[in-house]
Design a protein around this motif. Structure first.
Motif, mmCIF file in Angstrom:
data_model
loop_
_atom_site.group_PDB
_atom_site.id
_atom_site.type_symbol
_atom_site.label_atom_id
_atom_site.label_comp_id
_atom_site.label_asym_id
_atom_site.label_seq_id
_atom_site.Cartn_x
_atom_site.Cartn_y
_atom_site.Cartn_z
ATOM 1 N N PRO A 640 -17.756 41.502 16.604
ATOM 2 C CA PRO A 640 -16.958 40.550 15.808
ATOM 3 C C PRO A 640 -17.473 40.409 14.375
ATOM 4 C CG PRO A 640 -17.374 39.660 17.988
ATOM 5 C CD PRO A 640 -18.236 40.869 17.855
ATOM 6 N N LEU A 641 -18.793 40.489 14.222
ATOM 7 C CA LEU A 641 -19.368 40.360 12.888
ATOM 8 C C LEU A 641 -19.073 41.611 12.055
ATOM 9 C CD1 LEU A 641 -20.925 38.197 11.410
ATOM 10 C CD2 LEU A 641 -23.059 39.287 12.108
ATOM 11 N N ILE A 642 -19.103 42.769 12.697
ATOM 12 C CA ILE A 642 -18.758 44.007 12.001
ATOM 13 C C ILE A 642 -17.291 43.980 11.547
ATOM 14 C CG2 ILE A 642 -18.626 46.516 12.186
ATOM 15 C CD1 ILE A 642 -21.471 45.451 12.214
ATOM 16 N N ARG A 643 -16.418 43.514 12.450
ATOM 17 C CA ARG A 643 -14.993 43.431 12.098
ATOM 18 C C ARG A 643 -14.770 42.455 10.951
ATOM 19 N NH1 ARG A 643 -14.285 43.745 17.809
ATOM 20 N NH2 ARG A 643 -14.097 41.479 17.933
ATOM 21 N N LEU A 644 -15.542 41.362 10.953
ATOM 22 C CA LEU A 644 -15.421 40.396 9.862
ATOM 23 C C LEU A 644 -15.812 41.039 8.536
ATOM 24 C CD1 LEU A 644 -14.980 37.480 8.824
ATOM 25 C CD2 LEU A 644 -17.372 37.029 9.404
ATOM 26 N N GLN A 645 -16.886 41.830 8.539
ATOM 27 C CA GLN A 645 -17.326 42.497 7.321
ATOM 28 C C GLN A 645 -16.280 43.502 6.814
ATOM 29 O OE1 GLN A 645 -21.301 43.828 8.839
ATOM 30 N NE2 GLN A 645 -22.013 43.037 6.875
ATOM 31 N N ASP A 646 -15.599 44.156 7.764
ATOM 32 C CA ASP A 646 -14.648 45.207 7.392
ATOM 33 C C ASP A 646 -13.222 44.690 7.161
ATOM 34 O OD1 ASP A 646 -16.748 46.948 7.660
ATOM 35 O OD2 ASP A 646 -16.224 47.563 9.706
ATOM 36 N N LEU A 660 -21.703 34.826 6.157
ATOM 37 C CA LEU A 660 -21.774 34.770 7.619
ATOM 38 C C LEU A 660 -22.513 35.985 8.183
ATOM 39 C CD1 LEU A 660 -18.256 33.362 8.573
ATOM 40 C CD2 LEU A 660 -20.469 32.426 9.291
ATOM 41 N N ALA A 661 -22.270 37.150 7.581
ATOM 42 C CA ALA A 661 -22.975 38.348 8.025
ATOM 43 C C ALA A 661 -24.471 38.220 7.762
ATOM 44 C CB ALA A 661 -22.420 39.587 7.332
ATOM 45 N N GLU A 662 -24.826 37.666 6.603
ATOM 46 C CA GLU A 662 -26.236 37.464 6.286
ATOM 47 C C GLU A 662 -26.873 36.435 7.212
ATOM 48 O OE1 GLU A 662 -28.249 39.121 3.790
ATOM 49 O OE2 GLU A 662 -26.560 40.400 4.311
ATOM 50 N N GLY A 663 -26.078 35.508 7.722
ATOM 51 C CA GLY A 663 -26.586 34.512 8.660
ATOM 52 C C GLY A 663 -26.442 34.950 10.106
ATOM 53 N N LEU A 664 -26.033 36.203 10.341
ATOM 54 C CA LEU A 664 -25.869 36.780 11.679
ATOM 55 C C LEU A 664 -24.843 36.033 12.508
ATOM 56 C CD1 LEU A 664 -29.597 37.638 12.537
ATOM 57 C CD2 LEU A 664 -27.802 39.202 11.781
ATOM 58 N N GLY A 665 -23.838 35.407 11.837
ATOM 59 C CA GLY A 665 -22.735 34.823 12.583
ATOM 60 C C GLY A 665 -22.616 33.325 12.482
ATOM 61 N N SER A 666 -23.508 32.675 11.739
ATOM 62 C CA SER A 666 -23.380 31.225 11.549
ATOM 63 C C SER A 666 -24.037 30.850 10.232
ATOM 64 C CB SER A 666 -24.021 30.454 12.718
ATOM 65 O OG SER A 666 -25.400 30.723 12.798
ATOM 66 N N MET A 667 -23.551 29.737 9.652
ATOM 67 C CA MET A 667 -24.109 29.277 8.385
ATOM 68 C C MET A 667 -23.779 27.794 8.220
ATOM 69 S SD MET A 667 -21.269 30.901 5.764
ATOM 70 C CE MET A 667 -21.767 29.881 4.393
ATOM 71 N N ARG A 689 -8.482 34.204 11.946
ATOM 72 C CA ARG A 689 -8.036 35.322 12.766
ATOM 73 C C ARG A 689 -9.200 36.260 13.118
ATOM 74 N NH1 ARG A 689 -3.356 34.932 9.429
ATOM 75 N NH2 ARG A 689 -4.231 36.416 7.934
ATOM 76 N N CYS A 690 -10.219 36.267 12.287
ATOM 77 C CA CYS A 690 -11.427 37.071 12.571
ATOM 78 C C CYS A 690 -12.387 36.336 13.497
ATOM 79 C CB CYS A 690 -12.141 37.419 11.269
ATOM 80 S SG CYS A 690 -11.231 38.590 10.246
ATOM 81 N N GLY A 691 -11.979 35.138 13.972
ATOM 82 C CA GLY A 691 -12.812 34.407 14.926
ATOM 83 C C GLY A 691 -13.724 33.382 14.320
ATOM 84 N N VAL A 692 -13.619 33.106 13.012
ATOM 85 C CA VAL A 692 -14.499 32.132 12.365
ATOM 86 C C VAL A 692 -13.997 30.727 12.666
ATOM 87 C CG1 VAL A 692 -15.426 31.293 10.169
ATOM 88 C CG2 VAL A 692 -15.079 33.757 10.533
ATOM 89 N N VAL A 693 -14.922 29.871 13.077
ATOM 90 C CA VAL A 693 -14.615 28.460 13.318
ATOM 91 C C VAL A 693 -15.228 27.642 12.185
ATOM 92 C CG1 VAL A 693 -15.051 26.475 14.825
ATOM 93 C CG2 VAL A 693 -14.432 28.682 15.818
ATOM 94 N N PHE A 694 -14.408 26.757 11.594
ATOM 95 C CA PHE A 694 -14.887 25.844 10.560
ATOM 96 C C PHE A 694 -15.350 24.574 11.257
ATOM 97 C CE2 PHE A 694 -12.255 28.856 8.441
ATOM 98 C CZ PHE A 694 -12.767 28.994 7.159
ATOM 99 N N GLY A 695 -16.630 24.515 11.599
ATOM 100 C CA GLY A 695 -17.134 23.378 12.339
ATOM 101 C C GLY A 695 -17.427 22.188 11.463
#
Length: 854
Positions: A640-646, A660-667, A689-695
């Motif tokens: 999922p993180l790779i897809r987000l980057q691409d 998010l990629a630099e934080g390995l999936g969370s920030m 759509r890339c699976g990111v949740v705005f918490g």
């Protein structure tokens, strides 16, 4: 025999000439004495050691036959019906037997504090009918001259040159070296080192039986090993092809206290170097890095030592009226106090003194025969070297059995067969280590000694045969243990091949075993050669050079196979960041690389392990293959993180994806406030759509809290920041107790942010925070912590309040005594809790709407 008065001494009259043959080691004194003895019709020669007596017995038997030679030691008697020649230990010499020729070796031992009185007795009273010969060092010349009338002196020069070679490391000693120490422990330690470094060594200790000692010497003499580690037992005439003697110690225990070797003792041992006309050298090992003093080395090289001042003496004219009278006779002062010292209390004297105080023994030791028997029992040697009271107790038991009333015998009792059998049988075992076997050998020697007293034991011949059989069995087992522990036959064989010169032949078997000269020296595992012999010395480097030639083609084949192999055979161990290669289904994975810090968390570098067999091009090919496998592994775990980057993101969304990629999936949201404020609706939806949740406080990808992804995130963070193994939450755990030694940033990186003393899964923590804020808004006076809150975060009811405090909430107790919690009003202004993501914004809500439309 008559007596001749010499001053105040009574001395057995010599029937023939008396000759003192004096000189250093390797002068042929012993050879001369044996040749002289064999020129007479009968003869007797006494040696200082049982080992030496046995060696020369075998030599004389080879010339004159078994029937002509007797061997007499304390625990071994070989007596044909009519022997011409007697080979003995000095203590066991039957001096009352008339022989034409008599010799005593190492006569300078008259000055030895332990045994000197026996040698002095032989010097004064032992004579051959035609010729008497004393062999020893020049240092005793003045004392022999003073004590023995009409003695002739013959000086023998050393056949070869003995020179000092200085200090050498143990691992750099030349072949055919003997290393000398003065305790079994020291000998074993040195032998272990030589086994590891040089393939092995023979071992010679005074405690070894002649059979074991001879077997060890055969190994050395045959060239199966090039080194010998020994105690000072080798200093007394044991003849071996030694070129160099190295002292690992210069201090020995003399029976009372540790003391430094005297110069003549150093010379006696060092003189074992060189045989006949071959020169020898002596020196020290690393334990004595400062070497030997110049005065000492000069004395040893030139064989110049101060003369001995006195000999040890003990009265041999004993009276056996009672134990007390016998002790008085033993306490008699020497007749020449200027050059004679009374021997210090030896083991037999101390045993007599102790047993004489025992009321039962004292009651039985009445009369000359009984006291003489007590003295004979006290003279049983303490071969075991145990505490004196243990040995004395055994002597007491023996004497009590021998003096027990036996109505069938007027002369007294014998040792009970059952008791002797019990004592001997328990020694008839070959299991155990070297020390256990040495102890049993020493103990069986006591019973061998006893069995050679036919008046003490029924069927003495049977017990002599039985104890000898056990000694042989123990000796053979001890020899095998010594080989197993101190000799690596393979390495010794290779060492011989190395000494012979020329190129070594090497090959690699199909199973990876590497052979040099037909001997296995290690194996190739993956791309690494694993030697099973030492390679940090000159011999080891030669072996490695030969192995490298054989491995060159094999390594090239393996690099090619690795490049072509499937990913499933290249394994990554997340705990250690180690990359291994399984060459085939039968092979264990072999390490070939390790992850190291790269330019980004998601892009670690690869370090190739054990690249000493690879050239630079091969090393680069291996590194690239490992990198491809690692990127594949990361893409699988963090897809999922790779897809987000691409993803085709623009503007602020692209920036958030990068962070998010630099934080390995969370920030955290706070550092990204600027980007969030510029994020438009379409960009937000693209991220969702890339699976990111705005918490509430973080942006995260909830799918990356699965165990495989958490493991990958932990590995990448640890590699990037150079950390060792750090704990991972057990799969499926909502939260865990925080490890105080683990960085908080690590927990954040793996998707388990720290709250107080716990680290909670980011998606559950977000839900928990929103629930707390919702309850705080719903109750103006604050909310009460209900039992349903703790399970939401995976903690106990007692821990829940602490977590709530860690999240910034304050508690206040109302007038009704109930504690209520409320978020600070300033949170709203500072944006601590943001508007929750609406249901219609999420991919799951859109899917639900589509299903309803159907």
């Amino acid at each position: 025999m008559g007596f001749l008065s010499i001053g105040c001494l009574d001395m057995t009259e010599a029937q023939g000439r008396v000759v003192a043959v004096l000189g250093p080691t390797n002068t042929g004194k012993t050879w001369l004495a044996i040749e002289r003895m064999l020129g007479h019709r009968s003869g007797m020669i006494g040696f200082p050691l049982r080992l030496l007596a046995r060696e020369n017995y075998d030599r004389i038997v080879s010339q004159r036959g078994l029937g002509a030679v007797a061997l007499i030691t304390g625990e071994e008697i070989i007596a044909p019906p009519a022997p011409q020649y007697f080979v003995c230990t000095v203590e066991a010499m039957p001096v009352d037997r008339a022989v034409a020729f008599l010799a005593v070796d190492e006569i300078q031992l008259c000055a030895d504090p332990e045994r000197g009185h026996v040698f002095t007795d032989r010097l004064l009273h032992a004579r051959g009918l035609d010729e008497t010969m004393f062999l020893g060092a020049e240092t005793i010349r003045p004392l022999i001259h003073a004590l023995v009338p009409r003695v002739s002196f013959v000086s023998r020069p050393r056949f070869s040159q003995l020179s000092y070679a200085g200090y050498k490391k143990l691992t750099r000693l030349p072949p055919r070296s003997a290393v000398v120490a003065f305790s079994a422990t020291e000998v074993y330690e040195l032998a272990e080192t030589l086994r590891r470094q040089r393939g092995g060594t023979a071992v010679v200790l005074g405690a070894l039986s002649p059979r074991t000692r001879n077997a060890q010497v055969v190994l050395y003499q045959a060239g199966e090993v090039d080194y010998l580690v020994a105690t000072d037992a080798i200093g007394m005439g044991l003849n071996m092809d030694v070129d160099h003697v190295a002292f690992a110690r210069l201090t020995k225990f003399d029976g009372r206290a540790p003391r430094r070797l005297r110069a003549p003792e150093v010379a006696q041992i060092a003189g074992r170097a060189g045989r006949h006309r071959s020169d020898g050298t002596f020196g020290t090992t690393e334990e004595l890095k400062d070497g030997l003093e110049p005065e000492l080395t000069d004395a040893v090289e030139n064989h110049v030592f101060p003369p001995l001042k006195a000999v040890m003496w003990r009265n041999h004219d004993l009276r056996f009226d009672s134990p007390g009278v016998l002790l008085q006779a033993l306490d008699k002062r020497p007749p020449r106090p200027d050059i004679m010292f009374r021997a210090r209390d030896s083991d037999d004297y101390l045993a007599l003194e102790t047993l004489a105080r025992d009321p039962e023994i004292g009651a039985r030791a009445r009369g000359i025969d009984a006291v003489r028997l007590l003295w004979e029992v006290c003279r049983i040697p303490d071969f075991r070297k145990v505490l004196s009271d243990a040995h004395t107790r055994l002597l007491g038991q023996i004497y009590m059995h021998l003096t027990a009333h036996d109505p069938r015998r007027s002369s007294g009792g014998r040792l009970p067969v059952d008791w002797v059998s019990e004592q001997v049988t328990r020694l008839d075992r070959v299991e155990g280590d070297i020390d256990a076997l040495v102890a049993r050998l020493a103990h069986i020697r006591t019973w061998t000694y006893i069995s050679h007293h036919p008046r003490w034991i029924n069927d003495a011949a049977h017990w002599q045969e039985r104890t000898r059989s056990i000694e042989d069995k123990l000796s053979d087992a001890l020899h095998e243990r010594l080989i197993q522990r101190f000799i690596d036959r393979r390495s010794a064989s290779l060492a011989r091949s190395l000494r012979s010169g020329g190129a070594l032949l090497a090959a690699v078997r199909a199973n990876g075993e590497v052979l040099v000269e037909g001997q296995p020296i290690g194996e190739i595992s993956g791309l690494r050669f694993v030697p099973d012999c030492v390679t940090d010395n000159q011999d080891g480097r030669s072996l490695m050079s030969a192995a490298r030639r054989a491995l060159s083609d094999e390594i090239a084949r393996r690099v090619h196979r690795l490049e072509e192999d499937v990913d499933d055979n290249i394994l990554l161990t997340p705990e250690t960041a180690l990359v291994s290669w399984r060459e085939n289904e039968r092979a264990d994975p072999a390490p070939i690389g390790r992850l190291t810090t790269g330019p980004r968390l998601m892009s670690p570098c690869v370090s190739v392990l054990y690249d000493d067999l690879l050239d630079s091009a091969q090393c680069e090919r291996v590194r690239k293959r490992i990198e491809r496998r690692i990127q594949s592994w990361i893409a699988d775990r963090l897809a999922p993180l790779i897809r987000l980057q691409d993803a085709p993101l623009t503007g602020a969304a692209r920036g958030l994806a990068f962070q998010l990629a630099e934080g390995l999936g969370s920030m955290m949201r706070r550092p990204a406030e600027t980007l969030l404020e510029t994020l438009d609706k379409e960009q937000r939806k693209a991220l969702q759509r890339c699976g990111v949740v705005f918490g509430a406080k973080r942006l995260f990808l909830p799918i990356l809290v699965k165990p495989r992804a958490v493991e990958a995130r932990g590995l990448l963070w640890r590699v990037h920041f150079g950390q060792g193994i750090l704990p991972l939450p057990p799969p499926g755990r909502s939260s865990v107790v925080r490890d105080a030694e683990t960085p908080e940033a690590y927990y954040e990186a793996i998707g388990y942010p720290v709250i107080g003393m716990r680290a909670a899964r980011v998606d559950l923590l977000d839900r928990f925070e929103r629930e707390l804020y919702k309850r705080s808004r719903a109750h103006a006076e604050g909310f009460v912590v209900e039992s349903d809150l703790a399970p939401m975060i995976g903690c106990t009811a007692e821990e829940a309040p602490k977590i709530i405090i860690a999240l910034g909430y304050k508690a206040k107790t109302g007038d009704d005594g109930i504690q209520r919690w409320k978020a600070p009003d300033k949170w709203k202004k500072q944006g601590k809790i943001l508007r929750p993501q609406t249901v219609s914004d999420t991919p799951f809500a859109i899917l639900q709407t589509m299903n309803k439309a159907k």
